[in-house]
Structure formats: C-alpha cells, structure tokens
Design a protein around this motif. Structure first.
Motif, PDB file in Angstrom:
ATOM      1  N   VAL A  74      -2.996   9.668  36.348  1.00 57.04           N
ATOM      2  CA  VAL A  74      -1.999   8.671  36.740  1.00 57.04           C
ATOM      3  C   VAL A  74      -1.071   8.375  35.567  1.00 57.04           C
ATOM      4  O   VAL A  74      -1.510   8.268  34.419  1.00 57.04           O
ATOM      5  N   LEU A  75       0.224   8.253  35.875  1.00 56.67           N
ATOM      6  CA  LEU A  75       1.216   7.895  34.858  1.00 56.67           C
ATOM      7  C   LEU A  75       1.771   6.508  35.168  1.00 56.67           C
ATOM      8  O   LEU A  75       2.185   6.235  36.297  1.00 56.67           O
ATOM      9  N   ILE A  76       1.787   5.642  34.149  1.00 60.24           N
ATOM     10  CA  ILE A  76       2.344   4.303  34.281  1.00 60.24           C
ATOM     11  C   ILE A  76       3.659   4.247  33.521  1.00 60.24           C
ATOM     12  O   ILE A  76       3.719   4.553  32.326  1.00 60.24           O
ATOM     13  N   ALA A  77       4.745   3.880  34.198  1.00 54.76           N
ATOM     14  CA  ALA A  77       6.043   3.674  33.552  1.00 54.76           C
ATOM     15  C   ALA A  77       6.295   2.170  33.516  1.00 54.76           C
ATOM     16  O   ALA A  77       6.578   1.550  34.546  1.00 54.76           O
ATOM     17  N   GLU A  78       6.184   1.610  32.339  1.00 55.06           N
ATOM     18  CA  GLU A  78       6.214   0.151  32.187  1.00 55.06           C
ATOM     19  C   GLU A  78       6.653  -0.181  30.769  1.00 55.06           C
ATOM     20  O   GLU A  78       6.074   0.330  29.806  1.00 55.06           O
ATOM     21  N   ASP A  79       7.682  -1.044  30.617  1.00 61.65           N
ATOM     22  CA  ASP A  79       8.170  -1.311  29.267  1.00 61.65           C
ATOM     23  C   ASP A  79       7.457  -2.468  28.578  1.00 61.65           C
ATOM     24  O   ASP A  79       7.667  -2.722  27.398  1.00 61.65           O
ATOM     25  N   ALA A  80       6.604  -3.181  29.301  1.00 66.06           N
ATOM     26  CA  ALA A  80       5.833  -4.257  28.682  1.00 66.06           C
ATOM     27  C   ALA A  80       4.736  -3.655  27.810  1.00 66.06           C
ATOM     28  O   ALA A  80       4.502  -2.438  27.821  1.00 66.06           O
ATOM     29  N   ASP A  81       4.067  -4.490  27.051  1.00 66.62           N
ATOM     30  CA  ASP A  81       2.978  -4.013  26.208  1.00 66.62           C
ATOM     31  C   ASP A  81       1.849  -3.521  27.095  1.00 66.62           C
ATOM     32  O   ASP A  81       1.075  -4.301  27.644  1.00 66.62           O
ATOM     33  N   PHE A  82       1.772  -2.230  27.245  1.00 67.23           N
ATOM     34  CA  PHE A  82       0.841  -1.632  28.207  1.00 67.23           C
ATOM     35  C   PHE A  82      -0.615  -1.936  27.873  1.00 67.23           C
ATOM     36  O   PHE A  82      -1.413  -2.269  28.732  1.00 67.23           O
ATOM     37  N   MET A  83      -0.971  -1.832  26.611  1.00 70.92           N
ATOM     38  CA  MET A  83      -2.364  -1.990  26.224  1.00 70.92           C
ATOM     39  C   MET A  83      -2.874  -3.409  26.488  1.00 70.92           C
ATOM     40  O   MET A  83      -4.041  -3.621  26.771  1.00 70.92           O
ATOM     41  N   SER A  84      -1.961  -4.416  26.397  1.00 68.88           N
ATOM     42  CA  SER A  84      -2.389  -5.794  26.609  1.00 68.88           C
ATOM     43  C   SER A  84      -2.093  -6.288  28.023  1.00 68.88           C
ATOM     44  O   SER A  84      -2.433  -7.411  28.372  1.00 68.88           O
ATOM     45  N   SER A  85      -1.452  -5.449  28.839  1.00 65.97           N
ATOM     46  CA  SER A  85      -1.064  -5.885  30.179  1.00 65.97           C
ATOM     47  C   SER A  85      -2.229  -5.924  31.152  1.00 65.97           C
ATOM     48  O   SER A  85      -2.179  -6.588  32.174  1.00 65.97           O
ATOM     49  N   GLY A  86      -3.262  -5.172  30.866  1.00 64.44           N
ATOM     50  CA  GLY A  86      -4.412  -5.149  31.769  1.00 64.44           C
ATOM     51  C   GLY A  86      -4.328  -4.068  32.821  1.00 64.44           C
ATOM     52  O   GLY A  86      -5.311  -3.793  33.508  1.00 64.44           O
ATOM     53  N   ILE A  87      -3.167  -3.428  32.942  1.00 64.41           N
ATOM     54  CA  ILE A  87      -3.009  -2.389  33.964  1.00 64.41           C
ATOM     55  C   ILE A  87      -3.920  -1.201  33.661  1.00 64.41           C
ATOM     56  O   ILE A  87      -4.597  -0.685  34.548  1.00 64.41           O
ATOM     57  N   LYS A  88      -3.933  -0.802  32.411  1.00 62.78           N
ATOM     58  CA  LYS A  88      -4.748   0.347  32.022  1.00 62.78           C
ATOM     59  C   LYS A  88      -6.225   0.082  32.321  1.00 62.78           C
ATOM     60  O   LYS A  88      -6.927   0.929  32.886  1.00 62.78           O
ATOM     61  N   VAL A  89      -6.702  -1.104  31.951  1.00 62.19           N
ATOM     62  CA  VAL A  89      -8.095  -1.460  32.192  1.00 62.19           C
ATOM     63  C   VAL A  89      -8.393  -1.485  33.690  1.00 62.19           C
ATOM     64  O   VAL A  89      -9.429  -0.997  34.145  1.00 62.19           O
ATOM     65  N   ALA A  90      -7.452  -2.062  34.466  1.00 64.92           N
ATOM     66  CA  ALA A  90      -7.641  -2.151  35.914  1.00 64.92           C
ATOM     67  C   ALA A  90      -7.817  -0.772  36.534  1.00 64.92           C
ATOM     68  O   ALA A  90      -8.686  -0.565  37.388  1.00 64.92           O
ATOM     69  N   LEU A  91      -7.002   0.192  36.094  1.00 60.82           N
ATOM     70  CA  LEU A  91      -7.088   1.537  36.657  1.00 60.82           C
ATOM     71  C   LEU A  91      -8.317   2.288  36.146  1.00 60.82           C
ATOM     72  O   LEU A  91      -8.942   3.037  36.892  1.00 60.82           O
ATOM     73  N   GLU A  92      -8.649   2.069  34.880  1.00 62.57           N
ATOM     74  CA  GLU A  92      -9.852   2.727  34.352  1.00 62.57           C
ATOM     75  C   GLU A  92     -11.107   2.205  35.041  1.00 62.57           C
ATOM     76  O   GLU A  92     -12.081   2.936  35.210  1.00 62.57           O
TER      77      GLU A  92
END
Length: 221
Positions: free
Chosen positions: A5-23
């Motif tokens: 999966v590729l996330i295109a997002e200009d916010a701070d990705f590592m602190s956004s929680g999106i990565k953790v949610a998908l993992e």
C-alpha cells in the motif's frame, strides 16, 4: 488483505497514526510519499519492476513545495495512477466534505472509497481498506448523502459557471455573454435558460434565489 500500500499524505506520516493503523491490519508493506510527483514515481517504478502496489491512499490537498510539481493534487495523482495501472484500488482520505467534490471523485475518477478526515478518520480508514479489499465501495456515513437522490445529479463545471454568475446578479443574457467571452459552449441565451431550468428542477428550487441558496448549501458555489 492487501500486501503493498502507498500513502500519499503531506502531514507527518510517522506521527499521524495511519501507518500504525494499516500495519495493524497485517499489511506487510506500507510506503509513504509526501508529494504527488513522488507518489507517482513510486507507483511507476513498482509497476515497471513488476511489483505493483495494490492500493493507493491519497489526500486531496498538499502543501506547496519549493520545487515545481507536475501533479498538484490528489485528484491529479489518482487520475494519472489509474492511467498507469487501471486495476489499482484507490482511497481518498481528506477533510473535503463538499458534495460536489465528492461526486466528482466518486463518479469521474471511480475511487473505491472516500474517507473523511474527522475524529474517527483512522477507524473509518481501516473500515474502508477492508471494504475495498472485499470488493465493496465505502464512504464515510456522514458523507453518504452526497451520492444520493437529488445531490447525485451530475453537476458539471459548466453548471458551476452558470450558478456563480447567477449568484453575482447576472441575468441570462449577461451569463450568455460571459460564456461567449470565455469561449464556452453552449452559450446561447436559450441554452442558459434550459440548463438553469433543469438545475432548478433537480434541486427542487422554485426560483433563482432559492437555487443559489440550495447550491451554496451543497458546496457548489
């Protein structure tokens, strides 16, 4: 579940929680791009390497970059990504909640899910990813009205032009002249009259003033 999966997002990705949610959904390969051009290059490289992404999750708006960008919005990115890889699944993750924009993205770009960035955005995103994986369309429940009934009437850029000039106080003859000045067709007075009549019927408006009020509420103007 999706593998890449590729996330295109200009916010701070590592602190956004999106990565953790998908993992947490057992997705083994989650990559990130801060700008649309960067995201497209990742998609293209993966495609050429015969290791394509399964899913693209993209915001719609991105902060200005000091370097000129060919693709300036998530909408541009999704359109280009689908040309490159027609089978790519796409999810919009955005604060945008105007019905007109949602209709455009869902109908014209055929995105597989539309998730509203709200207090429950991450939870909704997980639901969306699961739904898309299951072959189902997903939209945040609070925005589902945008695709129903009268709101699902296809509103074009031409319609928005008419509505904006109507809201500015122009009559049909003056709108016709504005169309001709912009070389937009059809531009005849009768064409303007017919389209405005159709807009009034579809939005249940009794007069131009009411039509303007309703379409403002829908976020068209």
């Amino acid at each position: 579940m999706f593998k890449k999966v590729l996330i295109a997002e200009d916010a701070d990705f590592m602190s956004s929680g999106i990565k953790v949610a998908l993992e947490n959904m057992q997705i083994p390969n989650v990559e990130y791009a801060q700008y649309c051009d960067e995201a497209f290059l990742k998609l293209k490289k993966a495609w050429l390497d015969n290791e394509p992404f399964d899913l693209l999750v993209s915001d719609l708006s991105f902060k200005d970059n000091i370097h000129e960008q060919r693709l300036e919005s998530g909408e541009d990115l999704i359109a280009e990504a689908k040309k490159l890889q027609p089978t790519l699944k796409t999810v919009v993750f955005s604060v945008e909640d105007k019905p007109y924009r949602i209709q455009q993205l869902c109908n014209e770009l055929a995105v597989n899910a539309y998730v509203w960035k709200s207090n429950h955005g991450q939870r909704e995103l997980k639901k969306a990813v699961q739904s898309v994986f299951n072959g189902e369309f997903f939209i945040t429940p609070q925005l589902a009205h945008a695709l129903r009934d009268k709101e699902a009437f296809e509103v074009t850029d031409y319609d928005v032009f008419l509505l904006k000039h109507l809201a500015e106080g122009l009559d049909q003859k003056e709108i016709s002249e504005a169309l001709k000045n912009k070389d937009i067709k059809p531009s005849s007075v009768s064409s303007v009259e017919k389209r405005l009549k159709l807009l009034k019927e579809n939005f249940n408006a009794n007069n131009p003033t009411q039509l303007i009020a309703i379409t403002k509420d829908f976020g068209l103007i």
